[in-house]
Design a protein around this motif. Structure first.
Motif, PDB file in Angstrom:
ATOM      1  N   UNK A  44       0.946  -1.373  -0.160  1.00 13.65           N
ATOM      2  CA  UNK A  44      -0.083   0.067  -0.181  1.00 13.65           C
ATOM      3  C   UNK A  44       0.743   1.256  -0.006  1.00 13.65           C
ATOM      4  N   UNK A  45       1.802   1.192   0.755  1.00 12.94           N
ATOM      5  CA  UNK A  45       2.734   2.525   1.093  1.00 12.94           C
ATOM      6  C   UNK A  45       4.109   2.467   0.218  1.00 12.94           C
ATOM      7  N   UNK A  46       4.426   1.480  -0.455  1.00 10.74           N
ATOM      8  CA  UNK A  46       5.474   1.540  -1.236  1.00 10.74           C
ATOM      9  C   UNK A  46       5.601   0.436  -2.332  1.00 10.74           C
ATOM     10  N   UNK A  47       6.602   0.750  -3.250  1.00 12.14           N
ATOM     11  CA  UNK A  47       6.754  -0.276  -4.222  1.00 12.14           C
ATOM     12  C   UNK A  47       8.098  -1.072  -4.046  1.00 12.14           C
ATOM     13  N   UNK A  48       8.140  -2.257  -4.582  1.00 11.35           N
ATOM     14  CA  UNK A  48       9.484  -3.046  -4.476  1.00 11.35           C
ATOM     15  C   UNK A  48       9.613  -4.361  -5.491  1.00 11.35           C
ATOM     16  N   UNK A  49      10.653  -4.653  -5.874  1.00 14.28           N
ATOM     17  CA  UNK A  49      10.691  -5.700  -6.872  1.00 14.28           C
ATOM     18  C   UNK A  49      10.222  -5.643  -7.928  1.00 14.28           C
ATOM     19  N   UNK A  50      10.431  -4.272  -8.829  1.00 12.88           N
ATOM     20  CA  UNK A  50       9.669  -3.966 -10.144  1.00 12.88           C
ATOM     21  C   UNK A  50       8.372  -3.759  -9.994  1.00 12.88           C
ATOM     22  N   UNK A  51       7.874  -3.807  -8.586  1.00 11.09           N
ATOM     23  CA  UNK A  51       6.141  -3.515  -8.723  1.00 11.09           C
ATOM     24  C   UNK A  51       5.985  -2.346  -8.009  1.00 11.09           C
TER      25      UNK A  51
END
Ligand SMILES: [Zn+2]
Length: 325
Positions: free
Chosen positions: A124-131
């Motif tokens: 909900x509050x951050x992106x990671x791993x190409x997502x």
């Protein structure tokens, strides 16, 4: 011509060059489906971007603001592992719109595929791993908001655990999440899905398929979804650069057929997203994703032969019940 719609847009390609994430694969999947006569141009629909309201049903206001205004910190961008650009944001909103459209068409035709999406590491509050944006969660929340569905099941066979999915739907009894993944691989930690299947390194076709089957059986006994979202990663493939399992192309095709068979037997419409795939040769990743579409086609055709007016009628009745409730 396919018995269901494919959702695609050229802007899904992020043009990342030599990046390990081959975002050109979406275009290549479309080209291969057309070149081999497996799909017609008329099978493809182009999505509208999701609205900010759709995105905000899943993601925090602060995060969405930063994405739209280019004010993410350096650390936040590093964690996404894809370079920030206006085009990236446009692609993420489009992919989410694509998954919404796929879900809607799945309810109409029984099946649909977004030739993109499956960004299961987005929180909900951050992106990671190409997502960056969790397109599948955005789609489920939109369809629930529209009262088109009450419940959904996410079947995630990407080699990496669906951590964003688990974080978003943890404690939500309307969405059943299943993740079958390599235990000793990104992400760490792995928040609990409704059902997590932690696989040892190097598992091959037969072990994988028997473990998956027993869990599918259990999942569909425990939960009866109005819609299945399939996050069909190509990265359990033995030649994957970011995966440590040992499935063959044939094993991956059997995996898809197994998932679709269970959904069909339980009269659940299926919306497909592609998710990860980092084979040494991008053609292999493309072939695996194309195989997922073909497995869906075979399952869809089998369904209409076995005659589904009954099943479709049941679904219709159920939808009627939802809209009345
Ligand atoms: Zn993955």
């Amino acid at each position: 011509m396919l018995p269901f719609k494919l959702i695609y847009d050229d802007r899904y390609d992020l043009h990342l060059g030599a990046h390990v994430f081959p975002s050109q694969k979406y275009r290549l999947v479309r080209e291969r489906l057309l070149a081999e006569g497996l799909a017609d141009p008329g099978d493809f629909l182009s999505p509208e971007p999701a609205t900010d309201g759709d995105i905000l049903r899943v993601h925090s206001q602060d995060y969405v603001y930063k994405l739209k205004n280019g004010s993410l910190s350096y650390t936040e961008i590093l964690r996404m592992e894809v370079p920030y650009s206006k085009e990236l944001i446009e692609a993420c909103w489009l992919a989410a719109g694509g998954s919404i459209l796929a879900a809607r068409h799945a309810l109409i035709d029984g099946w649909a595929a977004n030739i993109g999406g499956g960004f299961h590491h987005a929180y909900p509050d951050h992106g990671e791993g190409f997502c960056v944006i969790h397109d599948v969660a955005v789609a489920i929340r939109r369809l629930q908001f529209d009262r088109a569905i009450e419940t959904a099941m996410i079947l995630d066979t990407d080699v990496h655990h669906g951590n964003g999915t688990a974080a978003i739907f943890g404690g939500d009894g309307t969405v059943f999440t299943l993740s079958i993944h390599q235990e000793h691989n990104y992400p760490f930690p792995k928040p609990p899905s409704t059902m997590d299947i932690n696989l040892a390194d190097g598992i091959g076709d037969d072990d994988y398929l028997s473990i998956l089957e027993s869990h599918l059986q259990k999942a569909f006994t425990e939960f009866s979804p109005h819609l299945v979202f399939y996050v069909g990663g190509a990265d359990p493939y033995r030649e994957d650069q970011l995966g440590g399992l040992a499935l063959t192309m044939e094993g991956l095709a059997r995996r898809d057929a197994l998932v679709f068979d269970y959904a069909k037997r339980h009269q659940a419409p299926v919306a497909i997203t592609l998710a990860g795939g980092y084979a040494r040769r991008v053609e292999d990743t493309v072939r695996i994703h194309v195989g997922t579409i073909l497995a869906a086609r075979d399952a869809a055709l089998k369904k209409s032969k076995a005659s589904a007016p009954g099943a479709a009628g049941e679904r219709e009745k159920e939808r009627g019940a939802i809209s009345r409730s």
